[in-house]
Design a protein around this motif. Structure first.
Motif, PDB file in Angstrom:
ATOM      1  N   GLY A   1       8.049 -28.360  40.221  1.00  0.00           N
ATOM      2  CA  GLY A   1       7.716 -28.414  41.642  1.00  0.00           C
ATOM      3  C   GLY A   1       8.837 -29.024  42.467  1.00  0.00           C
ATOM      4  O   GLY A   1       9.638 -29.813  41.978  1.00  0.00           O
ATOM      5  N   THR A   2       8.894 -28.656  43.750  1.00  0.00           N
ATOM      6  CA  THR A   2       9.923 -29.161  44.656  1.00  0.00           C
ATOM      7  C   THR A   2       9.466 -30.468  45.296  1.00  0.00           C
ATOM      8  O   THR A   2       8.269 -30.647  45.584  1.00  0.00           O
TER       9      THR A   2
ATOM     10  N   TYR B   1       9.784 -32.781  48.652  1.00  0.00           N
ATOM     11  CA  TYR B   1      10.177 -32.695  50.059  1.00  0.00           C
ATOM     12  C   TYR B   1      10.082 -34.060  50.733  1.00  0.00           C
ATOM     13  O   TYR B   1       9.370 -34.966  50.253  1.00  0.00           O
TER      14      TYR B   1
ATOM     15  N   PRO C   1      13.786 -30.174  51.785  1.00  0.00           N
ATOM     16  CA  PRO C   1      13.844 -30.297  50.309  1.00  0.00           C
ATOM     17  C   PRO C   1      14.801 -31.394  49.850  1.00  0.00           C
ATOM     18  O   PRO C   1      15.942 -31.466  50.308  1.00  0.00           O
TER      19      PRO C   1
ATOM     20  N   THR D   1      15.187 -29.591  44.272  1.00  0.00           N
ATOM     21  CA  THR D   1      14.797 -28.189  44.151  1.00  0.00           C
ATOM     22  C   THR D   1      15.238 -27.628  42.790  1.00  0.00           C
ATOM     23  O   THR D   1      15.901 -28.317  42.008  1.00  0.00           O
TER      24      THR D   1
ATOM     25  N   ASN E   1       4.216 -28.883  44.426  1.00  0.00           N
ATOM     26  CA  ASN E   1       5.211 -29.561  45.244  1.00  0.00           C
ATOM     27  C   ASN E   1       4.708 -30.943  45.638  1.00  0.00           C
ATOM     28  O   ASN E   1       3.502 -31.178  45.745  1.00  0.00           O
TER      29      ASN E   1
ATOM     30  N   TYR F   1       5.203 -34.072  48.540  1.00  0.00           N
ATOM     31  CA  TYR F   1       5.742 -34.462  49.839  1.00  0.00           C
ATOM     32  C   TYR F   1       5.758 -35.986  49.936  1.00  0.00           C
ATOM     33  O   TYR F   1       4.735 -36.643  49.687  1.00  0.00           O
TER      34      TYR F   1
END
Length: 419
Positions: free
Chosen positions: A65-66, A68, A74, A77, A406, A408
């Motif tokens: 997963g990215t 952020y 990002p 990545t 992802n 955050y």
């Protein structure tokens, strides 16, 4: 007459020779009966078992997963990268072995990795002689290069002419280069020659080999176990060392591995060490040849095109796509984001029930570690059919991987840079 015959027969039955002969006959009878059962009665059954295929499951790594920042910029990545892999289950068939030998020698001529002249024949234009100290060593060497029968009586000049005709395709080469080609030809097998050619291509394109051999890359060689003797002993057993070999230091262990993998003595120390790293990786998968071994990661487009163009020279070698972790502005966020790495034995024991394998890549520190289970996706599976020798026959089914979630953060990328 009858009494004399029975007397002689009685003496024979009581003699040790009769008992010994009886034992020999009995043993050969048992062996004969067993061979009859294996080859005649049960031959078809064992033949089918040898040809039988089994299904094996290969893991397909999922994309991570990215990560952020709070505004969706990002910070960590995934980037697609090409890697060079070797499928050891592919049957080797070098279509132009002599050219590969010649190219391998020419590539190293005059460099620090130059190939040595180890041919056990004196360097003279005529009246050559062998350099062996006894006839037994001479005979063993002749047998090792494929001579047999009357050929074992061949003189040094005759053997030299035989090898030249067999391995030298270019008559314009000077004597020194010819002898180096013959030295390499008589010491290397097809697998080592293929890997050597591959290493030369990678070196030419400034690629880095994936080296997991726990021994330093330069002399004097040292182990990379941080003084952990139990880990060292366990690793030595993994490469089939036993008894006194378990007490070998790093230098002796390198000698052992060179003998185990038939590494040519005519190569430089640096080249032998590179060849060892690849052979070691293949050796670890010797019972699972259907699993490809990564030779080099994140290779450039020039390497990709070179290997694709020369697939006839490199049977079993192919280009695959891997996912590499990339940290945007890593100098500002490395202390928070952390990093990823190969799972350790301890970590594997803790996470194996969650679907992790011994080859998994996990977060080692920072956010990567804290949110490991969210970032780590669900690996896919590829079911392959393999034969009894572990060679891949075909792909039966593929289940695609599921990417990780992802994450955050509350961090502001621009504010962090300013701070």
């Amino acid at each position: 007459m009858k009494k004399f015959f029975y007397k002689r027969l009685s003496e024979l039955v009581k003699s040790r020779l009769f008992v010994m002969l009886g034992g020999v006959v009995l043993l050969f009878s048992i062996i004969g009966a067993r061979l009859f059962m294996l080859q005649i009665l049960d031959g078809e059954e064992y033949l089918q078992a040898a040809k039988a295929s089994i299904m094996q499951t290969l893991s397909i790594p999922a994309s991570r997963g990215t990560i952020y920042d709070r505004y969706g910029r990002p910070l960590a990545t995934n980037q697609a990268a090409f890697s060079v892999k070797f499928d050891d289950s592919v049957k080797l068939s070098l279509t132009n072995r002599n050219k590969q030998l010649s190219d391998a020698v020419k590539t190293y001529l005059g460099s620090g990795n130059d190939i040595s002249d180890t041919l056990p024949i004196t360097n003279s234009s005529s009246n050559r002689s062998f350099t062996f100290s006894n006839e037994e060593d001479e005979t063993k060497w002749k047998q090792s290069i494929g001579l047999s029968g009357r050929q074992l009586k061949m003189s040094a000049d005759e053997v030299y002419d035989f090898l030249t005709e067999k391995y030298i395709s270019d008559d314009s080469l000077n004597e020194e280069t010819k002898r180096k080609i013959l030295s390499l030809a008589t010491e290397t097998d097809d697998k080592n020659l293929l890997i050597l050619s591959l290493i030369q291509l990678l070196d030419k394109n400034n690629e880095t080999l994936a080296d997991d051999l726990p021994i330093s890359k330069t002399t004097p060689y040292t182990f990379l176990f941080d003084g952990n003797s139990s880990k060292e002993a366990s690793w030595k057993k993994e490469v089939s060392m036993k008894d006194e070999e378990l007490n070998y230091n790093a230098e002796q262990t390198v000698d052992y591995l060179e003998e185990l993998f038939n590494i040519p003595s005519c190569l430089s120390e640096n080249t032998k060490r590179e060849l060892l790293s690849v052979r070691y990786a293949l050796y670890l998968k010797r019972y699972r040849k259907y699993q490809p071994v990564t030779i080099a990661l994140n290779v450039n487009s020039k390497t990709v095109s070179s290997i694709e163009e020369k697939n006839d020279i490199f049977p079993g070698v192919y280009i695959d796509t891997d996912s590499l972790r990339y940290y945007n502005c890593g100098e500002y966020f490395s202390h928070m984001l952390g990093y990823i790495g190969k799972i350790s034995d301890t970590e594997y024991e803790e996470l194996k029930d969650d679907g992790y394998t011994s080859d998994s890549i996990i977060g080692k520190s920072g956010v990567e570690s804290l949110y490991e289970k969210q970032l780590n996706g669900k690996d896919g599976e590829r079911v392959v059919e393999v034969d009894a020798a572990g060679r891949r026959i075909s792909t039966v089914e593929t289940k695609e991987p599921v990417s990780g979630s992802n994450v955050y953060l509350t961090i502001d990328e621009k504010l962090q840079k300013t701070a």
